[in-house]
Scaffold this active site. Structure first.
Site, PDB file in Angstrom:
ATOM      1  N   GLY A  72       0.790  -1.219   0.000  1.00  0.00           N
ATOM      2  CA  GLY A  72       0.000   0.000   0.000  1.00  0.00           C
ATOM      3  C   GLY A  72       0.823   1.271   0.000  1.00  0.00           C
ATOM      4  N   ASP A  99      -4.101 -12.737   3.548  1.00  0.00           N
ATOM      5  CA  ASP A  99      -5.360 -12.043   3.783  1.00  0.00           C
ATOM      6  C   ASP A  99      -5.475 -11.832   5.295  1.00  0.00           C
ATOM      7  OD1 ASP A  99      -7.968 -11.253   4.214  1.00  0.00           O
ATOM      8  OD2 ASP A  99      -8.848 -12.706   2.830  1.00  0.00           O
ATOM      9  N   THR A 130     -10.045   1.412   3.829  1.00  0.00           N
ATOM     10  CA  THR A 130     -10.104   2.869   3.964  1.00  0.00           C
ATOM     11  C   THR A 130     -11.140   3.536   3.074  1.00  0.00           C
ATOM     12  OG1 THR A 130      -8.350   3.100   2.316  1.00  0.00           O
ATOM     13  CG2 THR A 130      -7.680   3.003   4.628  1.00  0.00           C
ATOM     14  N   TYR A 142     -16.880   3.330   8.864  1.00  0.00           N
ATOM     15  CA  TYR A 142     -15.419   3.437   8.811  1.00  0.00           C
ATOM     16  C   TYR A 142     -14.876   4.017  10.112  1.00  0.00           C
ATOM     17  CZ  TYR A 142     -10.791   5.232   7.643  1.00  0.00           C
ATOM     18  OH  TYR A 142      -9.453   5.525   7.658  1.00  0.00           O
ATOM     19  N   LYS A 173     -12.537   2.018  12.892  1.00  0.00           N
ATOM     20  CA  LYS A 173     -11.182   2.482  13.188  1.00  0.00           C
ATOM     21  C   LYS A 173     -11.033   2.824  14.668  1.00  0.00           C
ATOM     22  CE  LYS A 173      -8.152   2.976  10.824  1.00  0.00           C
ATOM     23  NZ  LYS A 173      -7.051   2.033  10.494  1.00  0.00           N
TER      24      LYS A 173
END
Length: 299
Positions: free
Chosen positions: A10, A47, A73, A135, A139
């Site tokens: 990423g 994964d 995200t 989200y 988080k």
């Protein structure tokens, strides 16, 4: 030191791995799918929602420090698929943290300014989260999972991370560059304030938190809080694009699936006072972003 980095394909994870390699550390990267970076560190395809495989990979690597940027995200995708968001953001973080506890490894968990409601930003590290939307909720729960199993972990909150080259889907900055390069108009929020963060700078701060094994909450983000229209106009000035392509709009007019914090942003006084890796102002961040873009184009 031995480091393990999740999400190593990423935007942030790949840069963390590059910095660690350059510093001479032993690095194992974990990522979904085949390796997509030209780096030389060990790589394990994994994964993160497969806890058994994840735990096995962590135990085999036996890291002294785990840096955990991997997460789901895409805010609206999280809203539409809360089960997957919970599995990736909360379940995987809990599994990483349990393994860190078992291995005695220091944990640097990457979080977000979205844990706040955006009513009274910018926020310092002592501000109380009030997440809105899937989200944000997942988080925030991930932060609690990390703290539950590794009380001395670092929680590194960042915001609107951008960089070149992009990794996987286009980040905010890369998306703007792509649109402006083709003369495409864009609509940007004039009422959402953020601490836009250059990925390379974020990675430097994360590496320092890992190397020094620092705990607690840290705002590892850009130094300036700006609305998205101002960010776009500043980018146009540095890159030489036409700022007339920007149409200011308001967040409420877009009718998005998930709520976004409006007056967000993060204060960086603690990082400025205690880290060698300093948060970058918007101008310097964009100049470095532009240099990376030019290098990628062979300019």
């Amino acid at each position: 030191m031995r480091f393990l980095v999740t999400g190593s394909n990423g935007l942030v994870g790949s840069r963390v791995c590059a910095l660690l390699e350059r510093a001479g550390h032993e690095v194992v990267g974990l990522g979904k799918g085949p390796r997509r970076t030209p780096l030389h560190h060990a790589y394990v395809e994994c994964d993160l929602t497969d806890e058994r495989r994840l735990s096995g990979a962590l135990e085999a690597a036996a890291p002294e420090v785990i840096i955990h940027p991997a997460s789901m995200t895409e805010v609206d995708s999280c809203e539409r698929d809360p089960e997957q968001a919970f599995a990736v953001n909360v379940g995987a973080t809990g599994a990483v943290a349990r393994s860190a506890r078992k291995l005695g490894a220091h944990l640097v968990h990457v979080s977000t300014d979205y844990v706040f409601d955006g009513e009274a930003g910018p926020y310092d590290e002592q501000a109380l989260p009030n997440p809105r939307g899937v989200y944000a909720l997942t988080k925030h729960m991930a932060e609690q999972a990390a703290r539950t199993f590794v009380p001395g972990c670092a929680i590194a909150r960042t915001a609107v991370v951008y960089g070149w080259p992009a990794a996987g889907r286009a980040n905010f900055g890369a998306w703007l560059v792509g649109a402006f390069s083709q003369g495409q108009p864009v609509r940007l929020f004039e009422d959402q304030y953020v601490s836009a963060s250059f990925a390379d700078s974020v990675a430097e701060m994360l590496v320092e938190l890992g190397e020094r094994k620092l705990g607690g909450v840290w705002n590892t983000c850009g130094a300036d809080v700006v609305d998205r229209v101002s960010f776009g106009r500043a980018l146009c000035e540095v890159f030489g694009f036409d700022a007339g392509l920007i149409t200011p709009t308001r967040l409420a007019d877009m009718k998005l699936a998930s709520p976004r914090p409006l007056r967000s942003g993060l204060r960086v006084d603690k990082v400025r006072a205690q880290l060698r890796s300093q948060p970058l102002g918007l101008g310097e961040s964009l100049r470095r972003f532009h240099a990376a873009w030019q290098a990628g184009r062979g300019a």
